[in-house]
Each structure stands twice: as structure tokens, then as C-alpha cells.
Write an enzyme that holds these catalytic residues in place. Structure first.
Site, PDB file in Angstrom:
ATOM      1  CG  LEU A  49       9.385  12.482 -13.376  1.00 29.82           C
ATOM      2  CD1 LEU A  49       9.122  13.777 -12.622  1.00 29.82           C
ATOM      3  CD2 LEU A  49      10.881  12.143 -13.317  1.00 29.82           C
TER       4      LEU A  49
ATOM      5  N   GLY B 255       0.436   6.284 -11.077  1.00 27.69           N
ATOM      6  CA  GLY B 255      -0.374   5.818  -9.960  1.00 27.69           C
ATOM      7  C   GLY B 255      -1.781   5.516 -10.422  1.00 27.69           C
TER       8      GLY B 255
ATOM      9  CG  MET C 249      -6.360   8.975  -8.333  1.00 23.24           C
ATOM     10  SD  MET C 249      -6.514  10.201  -7.016  1.00 23.24           S
ATOM     11  CE  MET C 249      -7.049  11.646  -7.955  1.00 23.24           C
TER      12      MET C 249
ATOM     13  CB  VAL D   7       4.348  12.563 -11.964  1.00 18.55           C
ATOM     14  CG1 VAL D   7       5.203  13.817 -11.802  1.00 18.55           C
ATOM     15  CG2 VAL D   7       3.212  12.566 -10.958  1.00 18.55           C
TER      16      VAL D   7
ATOM     17  CG  ASP E 203      -2.083  10.042   2.330  1.00 25.69           C
ATOM     18  OD1 ASP E 203      -1.964   9.122   3.177  1.00 25.69           O
ATOM     19  OD2 ASP E 203      -1.993   9.845   1.114  1.00 25.69           O
TER      20      ASP E 203
END
Length: 529
Positions: free
Chosen positions: A17, A20, A22, A25, A131
Site C-alpha cells: 500500500l 516510508g 520507517m 504498509v 502530527d
């Protein structure tokens, strides 16, 4: 990277999906229930980073406490094959950052109302998101009204712990949507999320964040000192009341904002559509009856005729002068507060402003290492440097190319170097010849964190000797991964006052296994005494 058909932690992977910095997904099939789930996985090389791992686990723990129709549900978390994972509700849609902007007014109001409801629920349960931005708001198309779901509690904090930064003092929120108190390291409360939500509304309506700029210093100055920009400058068809509502939610002082995100959202709907109850201090006041001021029994002073039948009573000249006399005093107080806050932000080495301006302790450590070992490292003080990029480079010992870094989490190129990524600063010096020795200096926030990093490296490597020279202690190691020889290394620590936080790692790849002779031959030539 997983592919379609792979099975991880019992979940059957269907497709990627998103990815990033980190982790990744995946869309996955639940092992026992007939439903799809979003499987979020932390990158394997970050597993040894205690802070990132704690942040990842905190996301699951905090989000799991929040059951709300506007918050993405977390189902489970665990560790499998050395990787942390979280399974959560799969939202078949897009995030608000990936829709065409600016968007219609009614859609913007709907998104803000849903997000406000999610935030207020989190705040009532003692959680700050920290955030809030369009990318963390998911939009799911349904047969009815578009669903709005808040996600990514990765840097959320319990309310009583929300003033803390990360262990290394780094800034983690998104700069374009960060509140002034986040940028200065001041204590946070629920009104910090409201400020970010107001920035989000402005972005949805204008197509850009309130203080958008390619220069991060300009963005910071806007948040800390700039007046809230007028949304009507970009959308002149909007009513003037919208500017007033945004100005209140974007106030520099949290006390000047709305009491809750729901109150802000209600004020937005009232300002845009004139429906609902207007917030206190906004909107047209009830019409005042015209008051006839009768003529006084004596004549007023020459040139100061009293207007008869005027709705505004006559104010004597002395009263007007008295009210005006307060203006310079108020201005001086406001100016003193602004200057004082600016000086504090400028001098505080722990704020994000200091990071942008290369004034943190890590930047000072770079210069200190260069001054301590001038024969090893190039000069360490260069002005006008770019934030978070290799900002100093030059030729070090033996013609090696050296680069200096801050925020070393993203500047360790090899998997085994992740052991040292808690360091605040790093000098990396490499030879053009891959089989020559290379060396890196690290400085850590504390002597304890430096010792912990050395101990972690030693736990993953083999002891093949030791040595010492003056105040320097050398530990000779060899490193293996999956029973495969990787490199020979010398880990040096220092007992000099002020250098307890420093670690020198010298290493050399070789095909000869435990033979440290080539490295030590180079190492003894280093001018370290």
C-alpha cells in the site's frame, strides 16, 4: 520487501500500500477472519533503535485505547522474524494530502469536523496526536457521506508526557503544521493539535500550508512571529468571518485559541455557512437602538459640538487622551514578550530552531572533534549550511574523504552501523580503496548512551584483543552476520574530560577473517595520541 502471496505473522500479503522512511504498509488477509487488514511493518534495520521501536509500539498501544468512528482501529501488534508489526483497519480510500486542492468548502468543513471529533475523543482519553496534517487524514468513499478517519499516532504522547521530545532532542512533527509551542519545546496541551488542524483547514482551502516556503527558517518565523495569513487572499469568495476564526485557532498563545477542536469546527461551519451557533466573540452583534443624547444645559467647549441623535455617545477629550496613553505601554509590553521569546528560542540549543541554524550540541561536537584531532579531520565549522544534509566535507587523514552529519539515524549506510545511530553527530572518513581502513567518530548525548552503544556493538561481535594509549582504550573486534565474516574493527573510547561521549570506530573489510593485522597497521599510524 514482501510480495503477493507471502505469509508474514500469519497474514497473507496481497499488495504493497505504501512505503516510508520507517517502514511499509501492506494490504493483507487476516489469518482467521474473512476481512482485509492493513499490516504496518517497521524496517528491519530500525529494530535495534530503542527510540524508534518504542515510538512504533506506542502507536499501537495509544491508538488501541481509542475507539471512535473517526479513528483508524488497531487490531493487534507483535514481533515476527525480527520485525515489529501492527495490524489495523484497512481504509479503502486516499489521504487528504493526495486529493486535488483547493477543495470545495463543504468538503473541507466535513473533513475538519470529522478530524475534530477524533481529536477531542483522543484528548478526553489523555492522548495528544502531535502530527495532525492532511497526510494523516484518510478519506473513504462510501455509498453515503465520505468517511473521515484520523491515523498515524506514531509520535503521539500521553497528555502528562507530551512536553518531552525524543531521547536525542530531535523534532518529529511536520514543520508546515507544527504549533509554536512544538517548535520552541514548550509544554503541549490539546490546543497544539487544534493549531495543526487549523493549518490543515487552511491547506485544504488554499492548496498550501499557512506559512509555506522552501526555506525552513521562514516557515519557523511564520509560526513563531508572523500574523495568520488571510485565506481570503487566496479564496476571495469566502466570507470575512473565516479569517477571524482561523486567526483565533492560529493564535501564538494556546490560551487565545478555542477551548476544543469541536468548537473550532463549529466556528468554521458558522463562518462559512452562517449555520449553527456562532462562537463567543464572533459574528454580528444585535442591533443597538438609536440613543438620543439630550442637549446639556450648558454649551460645550468651542469646536466640540455634541452630536444630537447620534447612536455613539460623546466621549470627552480627556477620556480619549487617557485611553490613547495606554497604547504605547501595551505596545512595549507586547514587544518585550516577543523579544524575550525570540531570545529564548535563539539561545536554547534543544529547539528545532537551533537545529535549523546549526547551533545544537551536535553541531558543536562536530567542531570540537575537528579541533581535537586536526590531523585526522577537516575543519568543522562552516557557515550557511543545509539542514540535515552532509554539511561539512573535506579531506582527512591519509587522503580519506570525510563528511560530517547530525541526526545520524538517517546517515548510517550499512546495517551494522545502526548500533551507533543514537549518536547526535558523526564524522565518517572513507578511503577510495574499499579494502583500506575507514574510520568514524561519533558523539552521543550522554556518556551513558555512548557506553550503551559500545556494549551493543560488542554483544554482536567477537573479542580478539585490546590495547590502550594514554587516555584512549582500544577494543579489537571482528563482526559476523549469519556466520559470514563482515569486517575487522577497533572501537576506541576516551577518558579525557569532555570526551566521555565520544567513540571512534575504525574498520576494514578483509577476506582473512580474524586477521586484524592490516587494520592495526593502519590504526597505529593514526595521530590519536
Amino acid at each position: 520487501m514482501l510480495t503477493t502471496g507471502d505469509v508474514f505473522a500469519g497474514y497473507a500479503i496481497e499488495r504493497l500500500l505504501g512505503r516510508g522512511g520507517m517502514g511499509s504498509v501492506y494490504l493483507a488477509r487476516h489469518p482467521r477472519l474473512p476481512r482485509q487488514t492493513a499490516l504496518k511493518m517497521l524496517n528491519a534495520e530500525l529494530f535495534s533503535d530503542n527510540e524508534i521501536r518504542a515510538r512504533f509500539e506506542r502507536e499501537a498501544d495509544l491508538a488501541a485505547q481509542l475507539e471512535h468512528p473517526n479513528i483508524v482501529t488497531v487490531y493487534d501488534r507483535g514481533v515476527d522474524e525480527g520485525r515489529l508489526w501492527i495490524s489495523m483497519q484497512f481504509v479503502d480510500g486516499v489521504d487528504a494530502a493526495n486529493i486535488d486542492q483547493p477543495i470545495p468548502v463543504e468538503r473541507a468543513v466535513h473533513i475538519i469536523e470529522g478530524t475534530a471529533a477524533a481529536l477531542d475523543h483522543a484528548h478526553r482519553n489523555g492522548v495528544l496526536h502531535r502530527d495532525v496534517k492532511p497526510a494523516n487524514i484518510l478519506l473513504a468513499g462510501t455509498t453515503g457521506r465520505e468517511r473521515v478517519l484520523l491515523t498515524d499516532f506514531g509520535i503521539a504522547r500521553p497528555t502528562d508526557d507530551a512536553h518531552h521530545l525524543t531521547q536525542t532532542g530531535t523534532f518529529t512533527a511536520t514543520l508546515a503544521y507544527a504549533s509554536p509551542e512544538q517548535l520552541t519545546g514548550a509544554p503541549l496541551d490539546h490546543r497544539s493539535d487544534q493549531y495543526s488542524l487549523a493549518c490543515t483547514l487552511y491547506s485544504l482551502l488554499a492548496g498550501a500550508a499557512p506559512f509555506a516556503s522552501t526555506n525552513p527558517v521562514s516557515v519557523i518565523q511564520g509560526h513563531l512571529q508572523g500574523p495568520p495569513p488571510s485565506i481570503r487572499a487566496r479564496r476571495p469568495e469566502l466570507p470575512p468571518a473565516v479569517d477571524a476564526v482561523l486567526a483565533r485557532a492560529l493564535a501564538k498563545r494556546p490560551a487565545d485559541r478555542f477551548d476544543s477542536c469541536a468548537e473550532f469546527a463549529a466556528a468554521v461551519r458558522w463562518a462559512l455557512h452562517g449555520t449553527g451557533t456562532g462562537p463567543t466573540g464572533f459574528g454580528p452583534r444585535p442591533a443597538q437602538p438609536r440613543v438620543h443624547v439630550p442637549s446639556a444645559p450648558h454649551q460645550p467647549s468651542p469646536g466640540r459640538a455634541r452630536p444630537a441623535g447620534n447612536a455613539v455617545p460623546f466621549v470627552p477629550a480627556r477620556a480619549r487622551r487617557t485611553s490613547r496613553a495606554w497604547a504605547p505601554s501595551v505596545l512595549l509590553v507586547v514587544l518585550a514578550v516577543v523579544v524575550g521569546a525570540g531570545v529564548w528560542v535563539w539561545r536554547d540549543e534543544s529547539t528545532f530552531v537551533a537545529d535549523i541554524l546549526n547551533r545544537t550540541q551536535a553541531h558543536k561536537d562536530i567542531a570540537a572533534m575537528s579541533a581535537a584531532f586536526p590531523q585526522l579531520l577537516p575543519p568543522g565549522e562552516v557557515a550557511g549550511l543545509e539542514h540535515r544534509n552532509p554539511y561539512i566535507e573535506g579531506i582527512g587523514f591519509g587522503g580519506r574523504n570525510c563528511r560530517a552529519y547530525v541526526n545520524t539515524t538517517t546517515r548510517n549506510e550499512l546495517e551494522w552501523e545502526s548500533t551507533f545511530q543514537a549518536a547526535g553527530a558523526k564524522w565518517a572518513c572513507k578511503s577510495a580503496e574499499i579494502r583500506d581502513s575507514h574510520f568514524s567518530f561519533y558523539t552521543f548525548p550522554t556518556a551513558e548512551s555512548a557506553a550503551a552503544a559500545v556494549a551493543d556493538f560488542e554483544s554482536k561481535s567477537r573479542d580478539v584483543g585490546s590495547g590502550a594509549s594514554g587516555t584512549r582504550s582500544d577494543d579489537h573486534r571482528t563482526l559476523y552476520y549469519n556466520n559470514r565474516y563482515v569486517l575487522a574493527a577497533v572501537v576506541s573510547t576516551f577518558s579525557d574530560p569532555g570526551r566521555e561521549r565520544w567513540v571512534l570506530l575504525s574498520h576494514r573489510s578483509s577476506t582473512s577473517g580474524n586477521d586484524l593485522a592490516p587494520l592495526l597497521k593502519d590504526f597505529v599510524r593514526f595521530p590519536l595520541r
